[in-house]
Scaffold this motif. Structure first.
Motif, PDB file in Angstrom:
ATOM      1  N   VAL A 135       1.138   4.983   0.521  1.00  0.00           N
ATOM      2  CA  VAL A 135       0.344   6.057   1.132  1.00  0.00           C
ATOM      3  C   VAL A 135       1.071   7.387   0.939  1.00  0.00           C
TER       4      VAL A 135
ATOM      5  N   ASP B 232      -1.083  -5.258   8.116  1.00  0.00           N
ATOM      6  CA  ASP B 232      -0.434  -4.362   7.146  1.00  0.00           C
ATOM      7  C   ASP B 232       0.704  -3.539   7.757  1.00  0.00           C
TER       8      ASP B 232
ATOM      9  N   ASN C 230     -10.517   5.129   0.698  1.00  0.00           N
ATOM     10  CA  ASN C 230      -9.067   5.045   0.893  1.00  0.00           C
ATOM     11  C   ASN C 230      -8.331   6.364   0.753  1.00  0.00           C
ATOM     12  N   CYS C 231      -9.057   7.434   1.062  1.00  0.00           N
ATOM     13  CA  CYS C 231      -8.357   8.716   1.154  1.00  0.00           C
ATOM     14  C   CYS C 231      -9.030   9.540   2.251  1.00  0.00           C
ATOM     15  N   ARG C 232      -8.399  10.623   2.640  1.00  0.00           N
ATOM     16  CA  ARG C 232      -9.056  11.551   3.577  1.00  0.00           C
ATOM     17  C   ARG C 232      -9.330  12.849   2.840  1.00  0.00           C
TER      18      ARG C 232
ATOM     19  N   ARG D  52     -15.055   5.140  10.677  1.00  0.00           N
ATOM     20  CA  ARG D  52     -14.039   4.774  11.678  1.00  0.00           C
ATOM     21  C   ARG D  52     -14.302   5.479  13.005  1.00  0.00           C
TER      22      ARG D  52
ATOM     23  N   GLY E  86      -4.769  10.276  11.055  1.00  0.00           N
ATOM     24  CA  GLY E  86      -4.808   8.815  11.144  1.00  0.00           C
ATOM     25  C   GLY E  86      -3.636   8.209  11.879  1.00  0.00           C
ATOM     26  N   SER E  87      -3.057   7.177  11.273  1.00  0.00           N
ATOM     27  CA  SER E  87      -2.000   6.414  11.963  1.00  0.00           C
ATOM     28  C   SER E  87      -0.739   7.237  12.185  1.00  0.00           C
TER      29      SER E  87
ATOM     30  N   LYS F 289      -4.301   6.250  -0.239  1.00  0.00           N
ATOM     31  CA  LYS F 289      -3.569   4.995  -0.431  1.00  0.00           C
ATOM     32  C   LYS F 289      -3.719   4.530  -1.872  1.00  0.00           C
TER      33      LYS F 289
ATOM     34  N   GLU G 138       0.881  -1.156   0.000  1.00  0.00           N
ATOM     35  CA  GLU G 138       0.000   0.000   0.000  1.00  0.00           C
ATOM     36  C   GLU G 138       0.922   1.209   0.000  1.00  0.00           C
TER      37      GLU G 138
ATOM     38  N   ASP H 181      -4.724  12.736   2.754  1.00  0.00           N
ATOM     39  CA  ASP H 181      -3.865  11.585   2.457  1.00  0.00           C
ATOM     40  C   ASP H 181      -4.639  10.582   1.612  1.00  0.00           C
TER      41      ASP H 181
HETATM   42  N1  UDP Z   1      -5.748   3.370   3.963  1.00  0.00           N
HETATM   43  C1  UDP Z   1      -6.406   2.444   3.186  1.00  0.00           C
HETATM   44  N2  UDP Z   1      -6.331   1.122   3.520  1.00  0.00           N
HETATM   45  C2  UDP Z   1      -5.630   0.675   4.593  1.00  0.00           C
HETATM   46  C3  UDP Z   1      -4.956   1.629   5.396  1.00  0.00           C
HETATM   47  C4  UDP Z   1      -5.042   2.959   5.046  1.00  0.00           C
HETATM   48  O1  UDP Z   1      -7.041   2.789   2.200  1.00  0.00           O
HETATM   49  O2  UDP Z   1      -5.592  -0.550   4.835  1.00  0.00           O
HETATM   50  C5  UDP Z   1      -5.819   4.808   3.611  1.00  0.00           C
HETATM   51  C6  UDP Z   1      -6.642   5.605   4.617  1.00  0.00           C
HETATM   52  O3  UDP Z   1      -7.986   5.709   4.194  1.00  0.00           O
HETATM   53  C7  UDP Z   1      -5.955   6.955   4.602  1.00  0.00           C
HETATM   54  C8  UDP Z   1      -4.508   6.642   4.244  1.00  0.00           C
HETATM   55  O4  UDP Z   1      -4.513   5.345   3.659  1.00  0.00           O
HETATM   56  O5  UDP Z   1      -6.499   7.782   3.592  1.00  0.00           O
HETATM   57  C9  UDP Z   1      -3.584   6.653   5.453  1.00  0.00           C
HETATM   58  O6  UDP Z   1      -4.135   5.807   6.430  1.00  0.00           O
HETATM   59  P1  UDP Z   1      -3.501   5.691   7.885  1.00  0.00           P
HETATM   60  O7  UDP Z   1      -2.129   5.135   7.771  1.00  0.00           O
HETATM   61  O8  UDP Z   1      -3.659   6.977   8.583  1.00  0.00           O
HETATM   62  O9  UDP Z   1      -4.320   4.533   8.558  1.00  0.00           O
HETATM   63  P2  UDP Z   1      -5.752   4.510   9.247  1.00  0.00           P
HETATM   64  O10 UDP Z   1      -5.570   5.165  10.576  1.00  0.00           O
HETATM   65  O11 UDP Z   1      -6.682   5.206   8.344  1.00  0.00           O
HETATM   66  O12 UDP Z   1      -6.019   3.046   9.302  1.00  0.00           O
END
Ligand code: UDP
Length: 260
Positions: A92, A129, A201-203, A219, A99-100, A177, A90, A175
């Motif tokens: 990103v 992941d 899969n985006c913000r 979420r 998020g993370s 992915k 993935e 952000d």
């Molecule tokens: N994301 C995704 N699939 C995943 C993990 C993340 O599409 O399995 C996307 C998520 O929607 C965000 C970006 O990647 O737009 C960054 O995600 P983050 O690492 O902050 O993880 P999250 O807290 O959303 O799981």
């Protein structure tokens, strides 16, 4: 009707064998999952919107010369795509802390990054992941150094282009992915942008109000997910004011609505 062969069922999509060799049908479900499938809900209408939004974005990608797996939309929930071998990563891209990233480094969500950051995660549900570096990617041969370079360059182009596209409709691209796949055609190997691009899969934050228009509504239990995805589709010119879908051939000619 001939029964189609299911190739794979994921959390939000199903892949079926396509009508001709080298093609696949990608079906968008209404299922929403978070925290690696720990939370699951069926949200009426999400699949239809993600099918349309992905079509819109992938067609725009092709226009700027980013090769994708997308061939054409078949119906409300399905699109025909080129068969690829998914690279198990993935990719990103981040423009704003959320998020993370906020969680892992104890940072405040919403702070603009001084430059865009690219991160890689190894696609493995059983391992949740995990984040990996280019060293892991090349050492374990998930991708070659050249392929990785190609994916990063594409991801940054996509970021520049989509940041501008969303800004024009009053939305901040925080952000997103991406996933890529290897495609073999006429003896040639090419890396194609694959999977989907949707608010799953985006913000996406409304520039004026800061309102979240993406999967964080699910979420974070904020509710109103379909309304938010519809708002994105409306601003992109995919839905009209009444929430009806505008035919995609018309939509292509329509400019996205500018938000003043
Ligand atoms: N994301 C995704 N699939 C995943 C993990 C993340 O599409 O399995 C996307 C998520 O929607 C965000 C970006 O990647 O737009 C960054 O995600 P983050 O690492 O902050 O993880 P999250 O807290 O959303 O799981």
């Amino acid at each position: 009707m001939k029964k189609r062969r299911k190739i794979h069922e994921g959390k939000a999509k199903i892949l079926y064998e396509g009508p001709t060799t080298g093609t696949i049908i990608q079906h968008f479900k209404d299922d929403a999952t978070a925290f690696n499938g720990e939370r699951h809900e069926v949200i009426d209408g999400k699949g239809v919107l993600n099918n349309r939004i992905t079509e819109y974005i992938f067609l725009a990608m092709e226009e700027i010369g980013v090769a994708t797996h997308f061939i054409k939309r078949l119906n409300m929930r399905e699109q025909l795509i080129k068969k690829v071998d998914i690279i198990p990563l993935e990719v990103v891209v981040r423009n704003v802390i959320a998020g993370s990233l906020a969680k892992r480094l104890g940072m405040q969500e919403g702070i603009k990054l001084s430059r865009s950051i690219v991160e890689y995660y190894y696609k493995d549900d059983a391992l949740n992941d995990p984040m990996v570096t280019d060293e892991h990617i090349t050492a374990f041969e998930w991708a070659t150094a050249t392929e990785l370079e190609d994916m990063v360059a594409t991801a940054l182009r996509v970021n520049d282009f989509l940041t501008g596209l969303f800004r024009g409709i009053g939305i901040q691209l925080v952000d997103f992915k991406l996933e890529f796949g290897r495609h073999f055609e006429n003896g040639n190997l090419r890396i194609l942008l694959a999977d989907e691009f949707s608010p799953d899969n985006c913000r996406l934050w409304d520039i004026k109000t800061g309102e979240k228009l993406d999967k964080d509504r699910f979420r974070q239990n904020l509710g109103g997910l379909v309304d938010a995805y519809q708002e994105v589709a409306r601003r992109l010119g995919i839905l009209n004011e009444n929430g009806d879908i505008i035919d995609s051939d018309d939509a292509k000619n329509d400019k996205p609505t500018l938000v003043k």
